[in-house]
Write a protein that holds these residues in place. Sequence first.
Motif, PDB file in Angstrom:
ATOM      1  N   ALA A 145       0.815  -1.214   0.000  1.00 38.72           N
ATOM      2  CA  ALA A 145       0.000   0.000   0.000  1.00 38.72           C
ATOM      3  C   ALA A 145       0.849   1.264   0.000  1.00 38.72           C
ATOM      4  N   ALA A 146       2.086   1.181   0.468  1.00 35.07           N
ATOM      5  CA  ALA A 146       2.940   2.368   0.564  1.00 35.07           C
ATOM      6  C   ALA A 146       3.731   2.657  -0.709  1.00 35.07           C
ATOM      7  N   ILE A 147       3.699   1.759  -1.689  1.00 31.83           N
ATOM      8  CA  ILE A 147       4.494   1.917  -2.916  1.00 31.83           C
ATOM      9  C   ILE A 147       3.895   3.018  -3.794  1.00 31.83           C
ATOM     10  N   SER A 148       4.774   3.826  -4.371  1.00 30.49           N
ATOM     11  CA  SER A 148       4.379   4.893  -5.296  1.00 30.49           C
ATOM     12  C   SER A 148       5.265   4.817  -6.537  1.00 30.49           C
ATOM     13  N   PRO A 149       4.992   5.625  -7.560  1.00 29.18           N
ATOM     14  CA  PRO A 149       5.868   5.611  -8.751  1.00 29.18           C
ATOM     15  C   PRO A 149       7.315   5.987  -8.454  1.00 29.18           C
ATOM     16  N   GLU A 150       7.554   6.691  -7.344  1.00 22.40           N
ATOM     17  CA  GLU A 150       8.923   7.097  -7.000  1.00 22.40           C
ATOM     18  C   GLU A 150       9.672   6.040  -6.203  1.00 22.40           C
ATOM     19  N   THR A 151       9.010   4.965  -5.809  1.00 22.43           N
ATOM     20  CA  THR A 151       9.624   3.958  -4.947  1.00 22.43           C
ATOM     21  C   THR A 151      10.700   3.185  -5.695  1.00 22.43           C
ATOM     22  N   ARG A 152      11.857   3.032  -5.049  1.00 22.34           N
ATOM     23  CA  ARG A 152      12.986   2.336  -5.664  1.00 22.34           C
ATOM     24  C   ARG A 152      13.440   1.113  -4.883  1.00 22.34           C
ATOM     25  N   ALA A 153      12.903   0.883  -3.673  1.00 23.23           N
ATOM     26  CA  ALA A 153      13.335  -0.261  -2.868  1.00 23.23           C
ATOM     27  C   ALA A 153      12.357  -0.449  -1.718  1.00 23.23           C
ATOM     28  N   ILE A 154      12.448  -1.606  -1.074  1.00 23.73           N
ATOM     29  CA  ILE A 154      11.701  -1.908   0.139  1.00 23.73           C
ATOM     30  C   ILE A 154      12.713  -2.294   1.220  1.00 23.73           C
ATOM     31  N   VAL A 155      12.515  -1.754   2.427  1.00 20.42           N
ATOM     32  CA  VAL A 155      13.456  -1.970   3.531  1.00 20.42           C
ATOM     33  C   VAL A 155      12.711  -2.483   4.751  1.00 20.42           C
ATOM     34  N   CYS A 156      13.220  -3.548   5.368  1.00 22.36           N
ATOM     35  CA  CYS A 156      12.653  -4.031   6.629  1.00 22.36           C
ATOM     36  C   CYS A 156      13.741  -4.748   7.414  1.00 22.36           C
ATOM     37  N   GLU A 157      13.429  -5.119   8.628  1.00 22.55           N
ATOM     38  CA  GLU A 157      14.296  -5.968   9.437  1.00 22.55           C
ATOM     39  C   GLU A 157      13.724  -7.380   9.454  1.00 22.55           C
ATOM     40  N   SER A 158      14.565  -8.377   9.641  1.00 22.69           N
ATOM     41  CA  SER A 158      14.064  -9.750   9.742  1.00 22.69           C
ATOM     42  C   SER A 158      13.382  -9.968  11.088  1.00 22.69           C
ATOM     43  N   ILE A 159      14.030  -9.555  12.160  1.00 28.21           N
ATOM     44  CA  ILE A 159      13.441  -9.500  13.497  1.00 28.21           C
ATOM     45  C   ILE A 159      13.547  -8.047  13.939  1.00 28.21           C
ATOM     46  N   VAL A 160      12.443  -7.475  14.366  1.00 29.17           N
ATOM     47  CA  VAL A 160      12.395  -6.033  14.618  1.00 29.17           C
ATOM     48  C   VAL A 160      13.105  -5.697  15.923  1.00 29.17           C
ATOM     49  N   ASN A 161      13.939  -4.688  15.865  1.00 31.92           N
ATOM     50  CA  ASN A 161      14.634  -4.149  17.038  1.00 31.92           C
ATOM     51  C   ASN A 161      13.807  -2.999  17.610  1.00 31.92           C
ATOM     52  N   PRO A 162      13.320  -3.098  18.877  1.00 35.29           N
ATOM     53  CA  PRO A 162      13.650  -4.127  19.861  1.00 35.29           C
ATOM     54  C   PRO A 162      12.482  -5.024  20.248  1.00 35.29           C
ATOM     55  N   HIS A 179       6.458  -5.628  -7.986  1.00 38.25           N
ATOM     56  CA  HIS A 179       6.651  -4.226  -8.355  1.00 38.25           C
ATOM     57  C   HIS A 179       8.062  -3.948  -8.885  1.00 38.25           C
ATOM     58  N   GLY A 180       8.856  -4.992  -9.082  1.00 36.41           N
ATOM     59  CA  GLY A 180      10.192  -4.804  -9.634  1.00 36.41           C
ATOM     60  C   GLY A 180      11.109  -3.995  -8.744  1.00 36.41           C
ATOM     61  N   LEU A 181      11.053  -4.258  -7.422  1.00 37.64           N
ATOM     62  CA  LEU A 181      11.847  -3.503  -6.458  1.00 37.64           C
ATOM     63  C   LEU A 181      12.797  -4.434  -5.706  1.00 37.64           C
ATOM     64  N   PRO A 182      14.024  -3.994  -5.425  1.00 38.30           N
ATOM     65  CA  PRO A 182      14.900  -4.805  -4.582  1.00 38.30           C
ATOM     66  C   PRO A 182      14.454  -4.769  -3.129  1.00 38.30           C
ATOM     67  N   ASP A 203      17.117  -9.360  -1.693  1.00 38.74           N
ATOM     68  CA  ASP A 203      18.158  -9.083  -2.679  1.00 38.74           C
ATOM     69  C   ASP A 203      19.421  -8.529  -2.041  1.00 38.74           C
ATOM     70  N   ILE A 204      19.262  -7.819  -0.927  1.00 34.31           N
ATOM     71  CA  ILE A 204      20.378  -7.197  -0.215  1.00 34.31           C
ATOM     72  C   ILE A 204      20.160  -7.439   1.274  1.00 34.31           C
ATOM     73  N   VAL A 205      21.206  -7.838   1.980  1.00 31.45           N
ATOM     74  CA  VAL A 205      21.134  -8.074   3.418  1.00 31.45           C
ATOM     75  C   VAL A 205      22.210  -7.238   4.098  1.00 31.45           C
ATOM     76  N   VAL A 206      21.849  -6.570   5.178  1.00 35.58           N
ATOM     77  CA  VAL A 206      22.830  -5.788   5.925  1.00 35.58           C
ATOM     78  C   VAL A 206      22.883  -6.279   7.369  1.00 35.58           C
ATOM     79  N   HIS A 207      24.035  -6.035   7.985  1.00 36.09           N
ATOM     80  CA  HIS A 207      24.250  -6.361   9.396  1.00 36.09           C
ATOM     81  C   HIS A 207      25.028  -5.247  10.076  1.00 36.09           C
ATOM     82  N   SER A 208      24.735  -5.034  11.339  1.00 39.79           N
ATOM     83  CA  SER A 208      25.708  -4.429  12.235  1.00 39.79           C
ATOM     84  C   SER A 208      26.508  -5.583  12.815  1.00 39.79           C
ATOM     85  N   THR A 209      27.764  -5.718  12.397  1.00 42.73           N
ATOM     86  CA  THR A 209      28.592  -6.828  12.888  1.00 42.73           C
ATOM     87  C   THR A 209      28.985  -6.636  14.348  1.00 42.73           C
TER      88      THR A 209
END
Length: 430
Positions: A145-162, A179-182, A203-209
Amino acid sequence: MMSETRSPRFATQAIHAGASPDPATGARVQPIYFTNGFVFDSTEQAADIFAMRRTGFSYSRGSNPTVAALERRVAALEGAKAAIAVASGQSAVLLVLMTLMKSGDAYVASSRLFGGSLGLMRRLDGRYDIKPQFTKGLRPEDFEAAISPETRAIVCESIVNPCATVMDLDGIAAVARRHGLPLIVDNTLASPALIRPIEHGADIVVHSTSKFLGGSGQTIGGIICDAGSFEWTKHGHYNLITDPWPDYDGLVITERFPDISFAVACRLFGLRDLGPGLSPMNAFLTLTGIETLPLRMERHCANARVVAAHLKEHPKVAWVSYPGLPGQPGQALAERYVPQGPGSIFTFALKAGEASALKFITSLELISHLVNIGEIKSLAIHPATTTHRQLDDSDKEAACVGPNSVRLSIGLENVEDLIADIDQALAQVE
């Protein structure tokens, strides 16, 4: 008959992936390469490395052998094609957003994220017009529902902090694909020992090591993993990845590096241009920490489950946000994605209010009052006045970090000692 070739299992990769005995000395442990520069064999080699025509080390801001070993190991654990190690988890989020987007672009972001990520996103919006489109909820349909024509990616956490909510990664990934978004997933609270987001469509995974990967509270670091799964050339929005780089002799990253295009763009723009490289010493300490990751995560989850269950039954506790307990909100998703348990970070609230929450924290003796999470030592913090202080009151309540809430990061101590410390601290509050 030759034995069947197979990939090593997770615990074996945690110990061996990305490193091997040093060919020069035979050293079994990954050496620490404390040098800022590397001697070239020829002027041609130097020119080729700088132009990305040849791989090799030139200057440790962009790449270093010790850091490269860490990158290979985490990529292996996450099932990624490549990884880029950086100076902090905050740097990892920053580089991902700035590599993907330019001013005027937007991205859908979960309404529940680490406070530092939320602060960064709002600052990038105000100063650089890179706009977060926050969801109204955590379900896949809220992201759609939040996607618009300007949207280029979707971001979330796997387990939400905190609050420890486990996200429906398969469902959110399906939205991203439609929607063709990473899909970018911060996997810090789970670590690849509990969840491998790429297997669920990330498509992309990040960590605070600095958290579970390192484990001992010694280092700051971050890492970006590229699944190599997104088809960048099908979309015209990602110019750093798909357009020629004039200062690299017209290099088109997707043509020369089709399987690791995003990782290469992050290295060129993120490390060579912006410069938040990781220290080789921090890389070495993180490599050492990862060797025990599977064992630690098993104990983290077991201890957290016992502590959370104890708190849930305590008469001074209003609620506990830990979906690993029976009957808790989000239990079904936790059982589906993290059968070992939803990590060891969670919040709980004191019935008597903020003063009691603060008194509880200062009364702890074994558990440290500390802002980090994911360490072998148990930690406590008051998120409403620290990590999530920038949220308004209604958002704090919705994120389970209201004024009467405490965030716990449960470590590896004997769980009986942790409960004893918690009980003596609770005895001192109203």
